[in-house]
Design a protein around this motif. Sequence first.
Motif, PDB file in Angstrom:
ATOM      1  N   ASN A 186      39.964  40.366  33.356  1.00 56.47           N
ATOM      2  CA  ASN A 186      40.952  40.435  34.429  1.00 56.47           C
ATOM      3  C   ASN A 186      40.934  39.131  35.198  1.00 56.47           C
ATOM      4  O   ASN A 186      39.886  38.465  35.283  1.00 56.47           O
ATOM      5  N   TYR A 187      42.083  38.793  35.772  1.00 52.62           N
ATOM      6  CA  TYR A 187      42.221  37.540  36.506  1.00 52.62           C
ATOM      7  C   TYR A 187      42.965  37.745  37.813  1.00 52.62           C
ATOM      8  O   TYR A 187      43.845  38.612  37.919  1.00 52.62           O
ATOM      9  N   TRP A 189      38.269  46.891  44.966  1.00 55.13           N
ATOM     10  CA  TRP A 189      39.095  46.637  43.795  1.00 55.13           C
ATOM     11  C   TRP A 189      40.449  47.275  44.023  1.00 55.13           C
ATOM     12  O   TRP A 189      40.546  48.436  44.407  1.00 55.13           O
ATOM     13  N   HIS A 227      30.306  46.964  36.411  1.00 55.15           N
ATOM     14  CA  HIS A 227      31.431  47.408  35.587  1.00 55.15           C
ATOM     15  C   HIS A 227      32.562  46.392  35.673  1.00 55.15           C
ATOM     16  O   HIS A 227      32.524  45.478  36.489  1.00 55.15           O
ATOM     17  N   LEU A 228      33.592  46.614  34.869  1.00 53.85           N
ATOM     18  CA  LEU A 228      34.741  45.717  34.888  1.00 53.85           C
ATOM     19  C   LEU A 228      35.517  45.863  36.190  1.00 53.85           C
ATOM     20  O   LEU A 228      36.032  44.881  36.731  1.00 53.85           O
ATOM     21  N   VAL A 229      35.634  47.074  36.705  1.00 55.59           N
ATOM     22  CA  VAL A 229      36.331  47.306  37.974  1.00 55.59           C
ATOM     23  C   VAL A 229      35.495  48.244  38.835  1.00 55.59           C
ATOM     24  O   VAL A 229      34.561  48.868  38.379  1.00 55.59           O
ATOM     25  N   SER A 230      35.856  48.298  40.122  1.00 53.15           N
ATOM     26  CA  SER A 230      35.238  49.192  41.110  1.00 53.15           C
ATOM     27  C   SER A 230      33.806  48.850  41.445  1.00 53.15           C
ATOM     28  O   SER A 230      33.170  49.595  42.176  1.00 53.15           O
ATOM     29  N   SER A 231      33.314  47.757  40.930  1.00 53.56           N
ATOM     30  CA  SER A 231      31.890  47.466  41.130  1.00 53.56           C
ATOM     31  C   SER A 231      31.671  46.294  42.072  1.00 53.56           C
ATOM     32  O   SER A 231      32.598  45.618  42.492  1.00 53.56           O
ATOM     33  N   TRP A 232      30.434  46.088  42.413  1.00 56.64           N
ATOM     34  CA  TRP A 232      30.011  45.034  43.312  1.00 56.64           C
ATOM     35  C   TRP A 232      29.453  43.869  42.511  1.00 56.64           C
ATOM     36  O   TRP A 232      29.268  43.958  41.294  1.00 56.64           O
ATOM     37  N   PHE A 233      29.197  42.761  43.201  1.00 55.44           N
ATOM     38  CA  PHE A 233      28.640  41.569  42.587  1.00 55.44           C
ATOM     39  C   PHE A 233      27.232  41.321  43.141  1.00 55.44           C
ATOM     40  O   PHE A 233      27.051  41.118  44.332  1.00 55.44           O
ATOM     41  N   ASP A 234      26.259  41.342  42.242  1.00 54.95           N
ATOM     42  CA  ASP A 234      24.873  41.169  42.674  1.00 54.95           C
ATOM     43  C   ASP A 234      23.966  40.951  41.481  1.00 54.95           C
ATOM     44  O   ASP A 234      23.956  41.795  40.573  1.00 54.95           O
ATOM     45  N   VAL A 256      24.022  31.434  49.500  1.00 54.87           N
ATOM     46  CA  VAL A 256      24.827  32.222  48.581  1.00 54.87           C
ATOM     47  C   VAL A 256      25.056  33.621  49.165  1.00 54.87           C
ATOM     48  O   VAL A 256      24.189  34.150  49.848  1.00 54.87           O
ATOM     49  N   GLN A 311      34.622  43.982  50.328  1.00 52.28           N
ATOM     50  CA  GLN A 311      35.231  43.788  49.005  1.00 52.28           C
ATOM     51  C   GLN A 311      35.591  45.130  48.398  1.00 52.28           C
ATOM     52  O   GLN A 311      34.829  46.095  48.489  1.00 52.28           O
ATOM     53  N   HIS A 316      32.341  47.404  49.260  1.00 51.00           N
ATOM     54  CA  HIS A 316      31.063  46.692  49.163  1.00 51.00           C
ATOM     55  C   HIS A 316      31.046  45.592  50.220  1.00 51.00           C
ATOM     56  O   HIS A 316      32.097  45.028  50.554  1.00 51.00           O
ATOM     57  N   TYR A 364      29.015  41.993  51.826  1.00 52.34           N
ATOM     58  CA  TYR A 364      28.159  40.847  51.534  1.00 52.34           C
ATOM     59  C   TYR A 364      27.848  40.093  52.816  1.00 52.34           C
ATOM     60  O   TYR A 364      28.683  39.994  53.718  1.00 52.34           O
ATOM     61  N   ILE A 388      36.909  38.414  35.886  1.00 49.43           N
ATOM     62  CA  ILE A 388      35.788  39.227  35.455  1.00 49.43           C
ATOM     63  C   ILE A 388      35.931  39.510  33.969  1.00 49.43           C
ATOM     64  O   ILE A 388      37.046  39.514  33.442  1.00 49.43           O
ATOM     65  N   PHE A 413      38.601  40.402  48.415  1.00 49.35           N
ATOM     66  CA  PHE A 413      37.639  40.199  49.499  1.00 49.35           C
ATOM     67  C   PHE A 413      38.361  40.210  50.840  1.00 49.35           C
ATOM     68  O   PHE A 413      39.513  39.787  50.932  1.00 49.35           O
ATOM     69  N   VAL A 437      33.679  34.106  41.320  1.00 45.53           N
ATOM     70  CA  VAL A 437      34.205  34.135  42.677  1.00 45.53           C
ATOM     71  C   VAL A 437      34.150  32.714  43.204  1.00 45.53           C
ATOM     72  O   VAL A 437      33.180  31.996  42.961  1.00 45.53           O
ATOM     73  N   TRP A 452      38.035  36.285  44.835  1.00 43.10           N
ATOM     74  CA  TRP A 452      37.733  36.718  43.481  1.00 43.10           C
ATOM     75  C   TRP A 452      38.611  35.979  42.482  1.00 43.10           C
ATOM     76  O   TRP A 452      39.808  35.793  42.722  1.00 43.10           O
ATOM     77  N   TRP A 457      24.269  36.619  42.863  1.00 44.45           N
ATOM     78  CA  TRP A 457      25.168  35.485  42.671  1.00 44.45           C
ATOM     79  C   TRP A 457      24.351  34.257  42.295  1.00 44.45           C
ATOM     80  O   TRP A 457      23.207  34.104  42.708  1.00 44.45           O
ATOM     81  N   GLY A 515      40.065  42.080  42.048  1.00 43.74           N
ATOM     82  CA  GLY A 515      39.039  42.106  43.064  1.00 43.74           C
ATOM     83  C   GLY A 515      39.620  41.522  44.345  1.00 43.74           C
ATOM     84  O   GLY A 515      40.391  40.562  44.290  1.00 43.74           O
TER      85      GLY A 515
END
Lengths: 120, 110
Positions: free
Chosen positions: A59-60, B90, A101-108, B42, B88, B33, B35, A50, B101, A37, A47, A110, B99
């Motif tokens: 994915n881009y 998908w 996961h690859l999709v539908s997920s959160w980032f935690d 961060v 956020q 989600h 943040y 991933i 935001f 990100v 984003w 960072w 993704g």
Amino acid sequence: EVQLAESGGGLVQPGGSLRLSCTASGFTFNKYAMGWVRQAPGKGLEWVSIISGSGADTNYADSVRGRFSVSRDNSKNTLFLQMNSLRPEDTAVYYCAKSQHLVSSWFDPWGQGTLVTVSS
Amino acid sequence: SYELTQPPSVSVAPGKTARITCGGNNIGSKSVHWYQQKPGQVPVLVIFYDNDRPSGIPERFSGSNSGNTATLTISRVEAGDEADYYCQVWDGDSDHPQGVFGTGTKVTVL
């Protein structure tokens, strides 16, 4: 404790290339997707990419597809972002983040981020 | 491409409730989600799957999601809650899941 540490940022001329790295520790690296990100100076989050835990799926964002390539070396717990044909609008702090996961997920969590500046 | 719209700023007095909206087409059908990013820091996950809190996040933080709007609610606001907040999701309705935001909301504690 999960820790992520990015490196490889710096100043690059338009049209140039840069390779970012993200070293992970504190979790079973190959069981989790990993994402990138970015945040341009004074701007919001965007984003970028991933990759699945195995590295088989990626994915881009439309803004980087065809110029950036994400990969990982699970033997070294390291994530990469190869950035080619860089543009001034790619200037940003680039964060790596752990994802479920690859999709539908959160980032935690960072990482601390690495600054990429594209300028002549 | 899918877009998420947030108000640029929200101001709230200490002890009051802040509500931050995140608008998107049929966002209620997606998982949202949230943040928190304090100045110079961060981003930190505060809500996942619409209304789940990661360990360590106070119960004062909650979320909801229905129709075209998701909402992050911060109850009993404290000075330490002053930060930028991003939603956020998908966008999986394409050959290339993306993704996305939100535009971000700056919360100011008066």
